[in-house]
Design a protein around this motif. Structure first.
Motif, mmCIF file in Angstrom:
data_model
loop_
_atom_site.group_PDB
_atom_site.id
_atom_site.type_symbol
_atom_site.label_atom_id
_atom_site.label_comp_id
_atom_site.label_asym_id
_atom_site.label_seq_id
_atom_site.Cartn_x
_atom_site.Cartn_y
_atom_site.Cartn_z
ATOM 1 N N GLY A 12 0.783 -1.228 0.000
ATOM 2 C CA GLY A 12 0.000 0.000 0.000
ATOM 3 C C GLY A 12 0.811 1.272 0.000
ATOM 4 O O GLY A 12 0.241 2.367 0.132
ATOM 5 N N PHE A 13 2.139 1.179 -0.154
ATOM 6 C CA PHE A 13 2.957 2.387 -0.150
ATOM 7 C C PHE A 13 2.896 3.133 -1.476
ATOM 8 O O PHE A 13 3.224 4.316 -1.540
ATOM 9 C CB PHE A 13 4.414 2.046 0.181
ATOM 10 N N MET A 14 2.523 2.436 -2.548
ATOM 11 C CA MET A 14 2.414 3.061 -3.861
ATOM 12 C C MET A 14 1.016 2.830 -4.391
ATOM 13 O O MET A 14 0.630 1.690 -4.664
ATOM 14 C CB MET A 14 3.455 2.470 -4.839
ATOM 15 N N SER A 15 0.246 3.879 -4.529
ATOM 16 C CA SER A 15 -1.125 3.753 -4.984
ATOM 17 C C SER A 15 -1.188 3.887 -6.498
ATOM 18 O O SER A 15 -0.620 4.823 -7.067
ATOM 19 C CB SER A 15 -1.994 4.830 -4.332
ATOM 20 N N PRO A 16 -1.889 2.966 -7.183
ATOM 21 C CA PRO A 16 -2.039 3.101 -8.637
ATOM 22 C C PRO A 16 -2.903 4.284 -9.039
ATOM 23 O O PRO A 16 -2.901 4.696 -10.195
ATOM 24 C CB PRO A 16 -2.692 1.766 -9.038
ATOM 25 N N ALA A 17 -3.660 4.839 -8.070
ATOM 26 C CA ALA A 17 -4.468 6.016 -8.380
ATOM 27 C C ALA A 17 -3.606 7.245 -8.634
ATOM 28 O O ALA A 17 -4.023 8.178 -9.317
ATOM 29 C CB ALA A 17 -5.442 6.288 -7.235
ATOM 30 N N SER A 18 -2.390 7.249 -8.074
ATOM 31 C CA SER A 18 -1.448 8.355 -8.302
ATOM 32 C C SER A 18 -0.611 8.028 -9.529
ATOM 33 O O SER A 18 0.324 7.216 -9.462
ATOM 34 C CB SER A 18 -0.557 8.555 -7.074
ATOM 35 N N ARG A 19 -0.971 8.591 -10.637
ATOM 36 C CA ARG A 19 -0.292 8.291 -11.898
ATOM 37 C C ARG A 19 1.175 8.709 -11.827
ATOM 38 O O ARG A 19 1.512 9.818 -11.431
ATOM 39 C CB ARG A 19 -0.978 9.047 -13.039
ATOM 40 N N GLY A 20 2.032 7.822 -12.206
ATOM 41 C CA GLY A 20 3.459 8.115 -12.233
ATOM 42 C C GLY A 20 4.201 7.679 -10.999
ATOM 43 O O GLY A 20 5.434 7.644 -11.015
ATOM 44 N N MET A 21 3.493 7.326 -9.901
ATOM 45 C CA MET A 21 4.195 6.955 -8.674
ATOM 46 C C MET A 21 4.951 5.641 -8.839
ATOM 47 O O MET A 21 6.098 5.504 -8.404
ATOM 48 C CB MET A 21 3.209 6.856 -7.504
ATOM 49 N N LEU A 22 4.312 4.657 -9.487
ATOM 50 C CA LEU A 22 4.972 3.369 -9.703
ATOM 51 C C LEU A 22 6.194 3.531 -10.605
ATOM 52 O O LEU A 22 7.257 2.949 -10.349
ATOM 53 C CB LEU A 22 3.996 2.370 -10.304
ATOM 54 N N LEU A 23 6.044 4.307 -11.671
ATOM 55 C CA LEU A 23 7.159 4.519 -12.592
ATOM 56 C C LEU A 23 8.304 5.253 -11.905
ATOM 57 O O LEU A 23 9.478 4.898 -12.083
ATOM 58 C CB LEU A 23 6.682 5.291 -13.816
ATOM 59 N N THR A 24 7.986 6.255 -11.098
ATOM 60 C CA THR A 24 9.028 6.986 -10.363
ATOM 61 C C THR A 24 9.749 6.074 -9.386
ATOM 62 O O THR A 24 10.982 6.107 -9.272
ATOM 63 C CB THR A 24 8.403 8.173 -9.609
ATOM 64 N N GLY A 25 8.980 5.232 -8.689
ATOM 65 C CA GLY A 25 9.601 4.289 -7.761
ATOM 66 C C GLY A 25 10.513 3.294 -8.463
ATOM 67 O O GLY A 25 11.601 2.978 -7.967
ATOM 68 N N MET A 26 10.101 2.816 -9.635
ATOM 69 C CA MET A 26 10.935 1.869 -10.387
ATOM 70 C C MET A 26 12.222 2.528 -10.868
ATOM 71 O O MET A 26 13.298 1.913 -10.829
ATOM 72 C CB MET A 26 10.144 1.321 -11.574
ATOM 73 N N ILE A 27 12.138 3.779 -11.320
ATOM 74 C CA ILE A 27 13.343 4.476 -11.780
ATOM 75 C C ILE A 27 14.327 4.692 -10.628
ATOM 76 O O ILE A 27 15.535 4.467 -10.771
ATOM 77 C CB ILE A 27 12.960 5.827 -12.432
ATOM 78 N N ILE A 28 13.821 5.094 -9.467
ATOM 79 C CA ILE A 28 14.696 5.317 -8.307
ATOM 80 C C ILE A 28 15.359 4.015 -7.874
ATOM 81 O O ILE A 28 16.571 3.963 -7.595
ATOM 82 C CB ILE A 28 13.895 5.938 -7.156
ATOM 83 N N LEU A 29 14.579 2.930 -7.835
ATOM 84 C CA LEU A 29 15.151 1.632 -7.453
ATOM 85 C C LEU A 29 16.186 1.166 -8.476
ATOM 86 O O LEU A 29 17.225 0.611 -8.108
ATOM 87 C CB LEU A 29 14.029 0.598 -7.320
ATOM 88 N N TYR A 30 15.893 1.396 -9.770
ATOM 89 C CA TYR A 30 16.857 0.993 -10.805
ATOM 90 C C TYR A 30 18.177 1.739 -10.639
ATOM 91 O O TYR A 30 19.249 1.153 -10.813
ATOM 92 C CB TYR A 30 16.268 1.248 -12.188
#
Length: 287
Positions: A12-30
Motif C-alpha cells: 500500500g505504499f504506492m497507490s495506482p491512483a497516483s499516476r506516475g508513482m509506480l514509474l518513479t519508484g521503479m526508476i529510483i530503485l533501478y
C-alpha cells in the motif's frame, strides 16, 4: 527492482491512483540497484576470466546496455511523435533529466559496485577444467528447439495477469491486485529457475558442455511469447487505437517490455543453472 516495487505496491505504499508513482519508484530503485548490478557482473567476470582486468568495461556495459536500448527505442518513438505533431512526445527537458540520472547516478553507482566485486572473493570451480574443448556428440534434434519450447512454461504462469496489466496501461484501467501479482512474480521466478536447471541437466547428460547461453535463453525465451501475446492483444483488444502511429508506439513499448523480461528471466535462469552445475560437480568424488 520489479520485485521490490511490487512488494511496496502490495503493502500500500504506492497507490495506482497516483499516476506516475509506480514509474518513479521503479526508476529510483533501478538507479540505486546499480551497485548490485556492478558487483554481480564483475564477480562473474572474474570467475569466467580468472582476473579482474577489464572490470571497468564490464561495469560500463552493465550500466549502459539496457538503458542504451531503452534510450534508442524511446528516441525513435519520440521522433515519430514529433513528426506527427503529437502532444504526447517527451519534452527535451525530460531527456536531459533522464541523461543526468543515468550518467551522474546510475553509472557511478555501478562502477562502485564493480569495484566492490573486484575485492570480493573469487568463485572457485569445484573441479579442474580441460583446456581442450570436448567434442559434442551429434544430436537427433537441434538444441534451440528445446530452448524455444522452454519459454512456454514460464509464459503459462503470467499470461492471464498480462492481460490485466496491458489493459491497465493502454485502456486506462486501474490495477489494484498487487498481492496476486506478487504471487505470480514468485511463481515466474520459480518456474524460470526450474526450467533452466532441467534444460541444463539435459544438455550435460548428452555431453553438451555449452550450457551457459542456453540456460539464459531457456528462461529468457518467455519474452518472445510475451511479445507475440502483445501483438495478439493489439489485433483483438485494441481496436480503439487510431492510425499506424499509435500501433507503432504500442509495438515499440511492447518490444522494450519484452527485452526487459528477457534480461530479467534469463538472468534468473543462468544464475540458478550456474549454482546447480557448481553444486553438481562439487558433489563428484574424484580420486
Amino acid at each position: 527492482m520489479a520485485a521490490v516495487t511490487i512488494v511496496f505496491a502490495a503493502l500500500g505504499f504506492m497507490s495506482p491512483a497516483s499516476r506516475g508513482m509506480l514509474l518513479t519508484g521503479m526508476i529510483i530503485l533501478y538507479l540505486f540497484l546499480g551497485i548490485a548490478a556492478g558487483y554481480v557482473s564483475v564477480r562473474l567476470w572474474r570467475t569466467i576470466k580468472g582476473t579482474s582486468e577489464g572490470w571497468r568495461l564490464i561495469s560500463w556495459l552493465s550500466a549502459c546496455f539496457f538503458p542504451g536500448i531503452a534510450f534508442i527505442i524511446l528516441t525513435a518513438l519520440n521522433f515519430l511523435l514529433w513528426g506527427s505533431k503529437s502532444t504526447g512526445a517527451i519534452p527535451i527537458s525530460l531527456y536531459f533529466e533522464l541523461l543526468f540520472l543515468w550518467f551522474c547516478i546510475s553509472v557511478p553507482l555501478t562502477l562502485i559496485g564493480g569495484f566492490m566485486g573486484t575485492k570480493a572473493p573469487q568463485i572457485e570451480y569445484p573441479v579442474r577444467t580441460n583446456q581442450i574443448p570436448r567434442e559434442i556428440p551429434a544430436r537427433k534434434y537441434p538444441s534451440w528447439l528445446l530452448v524455444l519450447g522452454a519459454g512456454t512454461l514460464p509464459f503459462g504462469t503470467l499470461f492471464i495477469e498480462l492481460f490485466f496489466i496491458l489493459s491497465s496501461i493502454w485502456l486506462g484501467r486501474f490495477y489494484y491486485v498487487f498481492g496476486f501479482l506478487l504471487v505470480v512474480l514468485l511463481l515466474l521466478v520459480i518456474v524460470c529457475a526450474e526450467v533452466s536447471v532441467v534444460l541444463t541437466y539435459m544438455h550435460l547428460c548428452v555431453e553438451d558442455w555449452r550450457w551457459w547461453w542456453k540456460s539464459f535463453f531457456a528462461s529468457g525465451s518467455v519474452a518472445l511469447y510475451v511479445f507475440l501475446y502483445s501483438i495478439n492483444y493489439l489485433v483483438f483488444d485494441l481496436q480503439s487505437l487510431s492510425g499506424p502511429v499509435s500501433a507503432i508506439l504500442y509495438l515499440g513499448y511492447s518490444l522494450l517490455m519484452a527485452i526487459a523480461i528477457m534480461l530479467s528471466t534469463g538472468t534468473i535462469g543462468f544464475l540458478m543453472s550456474f549454482y546447480f552445475v557448481h553444486y553438481l560437480f562439487s558433489s563428484v568424488k574424484i580420486d
